[in-house]
Enzyme design. Sequence first.
Site, PDB file in Angstrom:
ATOM      1  N   ASN A 104       0.811  -1.222   0.000  1.00 60.27           N
ATOM      2  CA  ASN A 104       0.000   0.000   0.000  1.00 60.27           C
ATOM      3  C   ASN A 104       0.845   1.274   0.000  1.00 60.27           C
ATOM      4  O   ASN A 104       0.464   2.282  -0.563  1.00 60.27           O
ATOM      5  CB  ASN A 104      -0.910  -0.004   1.229  1.00 60.27           C
ATOM      6  CG  ASN A 104      -1.730   1.249   1.348  1.00 60.27           C
ATOM      7  OD1 ASN A 104      -2.583   1.518   0.500  1.00 60.27           O
ATOM      8  ND2 ASN A 104      -1.457   2.059   2.361  1.00 60.27           N
ATOM      9  N   HIS A 105       2.020   1.199   0.655  1.00 54.07           N
ATOM     10  CA  HIS A 105       2.816   2.421   0.817  1.00 54.07           C
ATOM     11  C   HIS A 105       4.296   2.081   0.846  1.00 54.07           C
ATOM     12  O   HIS A 105       4.672   0.920   1.003  1.00 54.07           O
ATOM     13  CB  HIS A 105       2.424   3.122   2.125  1.00 54.07           C
ATOM     14  CG  HIS A 105       2.369   2.192   3.305  1.00 54.07           C
ATOM     15  ND1 HIS A 105       1.204   1.570   3.705  1.00 54.07           N
ATOM     16  CD2 HIS A 105       3.327   1.742   4.142  1.00 54.07           C
ATOM     17  CE1 HIS A 105       1.442   0.801   4.754  1.00 54.07           C
ATOM     18  NE2 HIS A 105       2.738   0.872   5.028  1.00 54.07           N
ATOM     19  N   GLN A 171       4.954   7.430   5.526  1.00 56.33           N
ATOM     20  CA  GLN A 171       4.624   6.278   4.678  1.00 56.33           C
ATOM     21  C   GLN A 171       3.648   6.693   3.569  1.00 56.33           C
ATOM     22  O   GLN A 171       2.447   6.404   3.639  1.00 56.33           O
ATOM     23  CB  GLN A 171       3.992   5.164   5.524  1.00 56.33           C
ATOM     24  CG  GLN A 171       4.971   4.482   6.453  1.00 56.33           C
ATOM     25  CD  GLN A 171       4.277   3.665   7.528  1.00 56.33           C
ATOM     26  OE1 GLN A 171       3.324   4.119   8.162  1.00 56.33           O
ATOM     27  NE2 GLN A 171       4.754   2.453   7.753  1.00 56.33           N
ATOM     28  N   ASP A 173       1.311   6.734   0.470  1.00 58.63           N
ATOM     29  CA  ASP A 173       0.627   5.638  -0.232  1.00 58.63           C
ATOM     30  C   ASP A 173       1.011   5.632  -1.707  1.00 58.63           C
ATOM     31  O   ASP A 173       1.123   6.695  -2.333  1.00 58.63           O
ATOM     32  CB  ASP A 173      -0.896   5.832  -0.149  1.00 58.63           C
ATOM     33  CG  ASP A 173      -1.475   5.242   1.112  1.00 58.63           C
ATOM     34  OD1 ASP A 173      -0.767   5.247   2.145  1.00 58.63           O
ATOM     35  OD2 ASP A 173      -2.632   4.784   1.075  1.00 58.63           O
ATOM     36  N   ASP A 203       0.096  -6.619   3.338  1.00 57.72           N
ATOM     37  CA  ASP A 203      -0.180  -5.638   4.394  1.00 57.72           C
ATOM     38  C   ASP A 203      -1.192  -4.590   3.928  1.00 57.72           C
ATOM     39  O   ASP A 203      -1.147  -4.137   2.780  1.00 57.72           O
ATOM     40  CB  ASP A 203       1.142  -4.947   4.775  1.00 57.72           C
ATOM     41  CG  ASP A 203       0.983  -3.945   5.900  1.00 57.72           C
ATOM     42  OD1 ASP A 203       0.661  -4.375   7.013  1.00 57.72           O
ATOM     43  OD2 ASP A 203       1.172  -2.737   5.653  1.00 57.72           O
ATOM     44  N   LEU A 208      -5.693   0.231  -1.191  1.00 57.81           N
ATOM     45  CA  LEU A 208      -4.849   0.472  -2.373  1.00 57.81           C
ATOM     46  C   LEU A 208      -5.341   1.637  -3.242  1.00 57.81           C
ATOM     47  O   LEU A 208      -4.544   2.399  -3.763  1.00 57.81           O
ATOM     48  CB  LEU A 208      -4.755  -0.793  -3.236  1.00 57.81           C
ATOM     49  CG  LEU A 208      -4.189  -2.051  -2.557  1.00 57.81           C
ATOM     50  CD1 LEU A 208      -3.971  -3.160  -3.581  1.00 57.81           C
ATOM     51  CD2 LEU A 208      -2.892  -1.761  -1.817  1.00 57.81           C
ATOM     52  N   GLU A 210      -8.104   5.011  -3.996  1.00 55.39           N
ATOM     53  CA  GLU A 210      -8.899   6.064  -3.358  1.00 55.39           C
ATOM     54  C   GLU A 210      -9.969   6.495  -4.352  1.00 55.39           C
ATOM     55  O   GLU A 210      -9.694   6.628  -5.543  1.00 55.39           O
ATOM     56  CB  GLU A 210      -8.040   7.301  -3.031  1.00 55.39           C
ATOM     57  CG  GLU A 210      -6.908   7.040  -2.055  1.00 55.39           C
ATOM     58  CD  GLU A 210      -5.710   6.355  -2.698  1.00 55.39           C
ATOM     59  OE1 GLU A 210      -5.377   6.696  -3.850  1.00 55.39           O
ATOM     60  OE2 GLU A 210      -5.133   5.459  -2.056  1.00 55.39           O
ATOM     61  N   GLU A 245      -4.297  -8.923   4.766  1.00 49.85           N
ATOM     62  CA  GLU A 245      -4.479  -8.231   6.044  1.00 49.85           C
ATOM     63  C   GLU A 245      -5.547  -7.168   5.831  1.00 49.85           C
ATOM     64  O   GLU A 245      -5.270  -6.063   5.371  1.00 49.85           O
ATOM     65  CB  GLU A 245      -3.188  -7.567   6.531  1.00 49.85           C
ATOM     66  CG  GLU A 245      -3.319  -7.131   7.989  1.00 49.85           C
ATOM     67  CD  GLU A 245      -2.945  -5.683   8.287  1.00 49.85           C
ATOM     68  OE1 GLU A 245      -3.036  -5.298   9.460  1.00 49.85           O
ATOM     69  OE2 GLU A 245      -2.593  -4.925   7.366  1.00 49.85           O
TER      70      GLU A 245
HETATM   71  C1  NOJ Z   1      -0.280  -3.227   9.505  1.00 50.04           C
HETATM   72  C2  NOJ Z   1       0.904  -3.759  10.243  1.00 50.04           C
HETATM   73  O1  NOJ Z   1       0.536  -4.908  10.954  1.00 50.04           O
HETATM   74  C3  NOJ Z   1       1.419  -2.669  11.158  1.00 50.04           C
HETATM   75  O2  NOJ Z   1       2.436  -3.144  11.986  1.00 50.04           O
HETATM   76  C4  NOJ Z   1       1.885  -1.510  10.314  1.00 50.04           C
HETATM   77  O3  NOJ Z   1       2.286  -0.445  11.152  1.00 50.04           O
HETATM   78  C5  NOJ Z   1       0.775  -1.029   9.384  1.00 50.04           C
HETATM   79  N1  NOJ Z   1       0.125  -2.114   8.702  1.00 50.04           N
HETATM   80  C6  NOJ Z   1       1.325  -0.080   8.344  1.00 50.04           C
HETATM   81  O4  NOJ Z   1       2.121  -0.784   7.441  1.00 50.04           O
END
Ligand code: NOJ
Length: 599
Positions: A104-105, A171, A173, A203, A208, A210, A245
């Site tokens: 994502n980033h 971070q 995106d 993750d 992804l 917007e 996730e």
């Molecule tokens: C989810 C991860 O589990 C977490 O540790 C992280 O800070 C965020 N995504 C951002 O990548």
Amino acid sequence: MEHDPLWYKDAIIYELHVKAFFDGTGDGIGDFQGLIEKLDYLQDLGINCIWLLPFYQSPLKDDGYDISDYRTILPDYGTMKDFKRFVREAHKRDIRVLIELVINHTSDQHLWFQEARQSKKSKKRKFYVWTDEPANKNKAARIIFMDSESSNWAWDPVSKQYYWHRFFSHQPDLNYDNPIVRRTMLNVLTYWLNTGVDGFRLDAVPYLFEREGTNCENLPETHEYLKDLRRSLDKKYNHKVLLAEANQWPKDVCSYFGEGDECHMAFHFPLMPRIFMGLRKEDSTPIIEIMGQTPEIPENCQWAIFLRNHDELTLEMVTEDERDFMYSEYAQHPKAKLNLGIRHRLAPLINKGRRQLELLHSILFTMPGSPIIYYGDELGMGDNVYLGDRNGVRTPMQWTGDRNAGFSKADTAQLYAPLVVDPVYGYQAINVEAQKRTPTSLLNWMKKFISIRKKYKAFGRGSLKFVKTSNPKILCYLREYEDETLLIANNLSRYVQPAELDLRQFKNRLPMELVGGVCFPKIGDLPYFLTFSPHAFYWFQLMKVEEPGEIAAEAVEKAAQAVHVSTKISGTTGRRKKKRATQREIKTKANLSSRHKSG
Ligand code: NOJ
């Protein structure tokens, strides 16, 4: 390794951070060399899949979830050669490897972002999402790291525009509307598949794309892209896995499975807090309800279930009342709350209650999905809430009671994080060495239950049906797969409990308890009566008794295996003697029970 395309359904996953596991080079930071040295420990524990937290080049402002180069390993952790050797060594031990892919980033230190901010005309500019007017754009998107960020837009003083970020402002995106980004990330995936890894945890996958007027989560464009990734993966590789996730409600998470053509696995985020609620409310309702709201998933898909992980225990997928309840029960320490969650490890959450730890694992190992164990939780390791952010649950693994917990030969001051040293959870009290030589330790208990779980495919692959009981404190369900019918009953109460189970449909079956191979009275016409000690649980197989000979033989076989496990742990000799005694006992019980009418 076994060539089963559905291997992930039988996976028992161990989540670990390379930096936290074992330091093979003596610089105070765990590394791949150290991890390889400890693979035998993991094999002995019985897990068959490792999920590695991010190990890429990174400024480590979000513990590696801020990647500055997708194709390089952080030198502190080793080299690509070390990594590939690790994958080979894991595979030799029948352990699969899932790695983290943060799609994502990136970090703001990534060359793409550095180039993008230099000039609006740069080719990399469109790798990220920019605006001059943040106030009115994507307003409906929530802020995830609410304790540290006040907006999803951050000002870039270099290019004098705002950029989009769902997590920390360092971070940015990636812009998935840009086809070059989509292709580039697909190439990253391929790059790592060529190292031999078995799959990826994707993750932050809901964010992804917007789109104005939406909350910018779970958009159709995101699903299309994931399906593209899946198609490319299936075209070139066999048996690789995508784990989503997506911290979302069950219906929305299910969309990440597609029609079995998107992600193979997804975390069941809403189940996790409800297990903890069920425990403290002493009531099975929250768990039954959330599973009731969970749609059936495609045949080739699987849940990933967990109690704790490297983040705070997230309370995003609960109502406000439920969140208040969770905070009042589990976040007594003034520093325990973080964002919308609780930053404790498993054992401190339940004040080290051994029965509760076992009960929670009974639920984790028997609910539908592949269970994930967070490193150190097999020992009941503690945490350190004073370390800030989520670092308190990421301290060095406790191997021995010696210097640096046996984790590293460096000077103590050089360790990447302080060890847990308090008298209750400190490494002198809680460590692998001590627990290995204590037959009744949590570690040995875990090992035994992992080995039992691995013998029954129904745990990973079977259907789930809750059983009606006379007592809501008892969480009782069936897991059925092919000819296996398992009955699980968990007492969520701290007191002894009776319960009558409606097992009429299994009349004449013989419940065989899976740990000791002991057969209980045959199921009859009346409700099946069980009593439970505090936080106790039973795992039964419901054996057919039409053919007593065959059944007894099967029971003997399984029980003999169970005995094998416990004798190995206690280190006693006389295994054969014990096995023969158990065989005799089971035969007698099977004979008795087939004559006995229960109820
Ligand atoms: C989810 C991860 O589990 C977490 O540790 C992280 O800070 C965020 N995504 C951002 O990548």
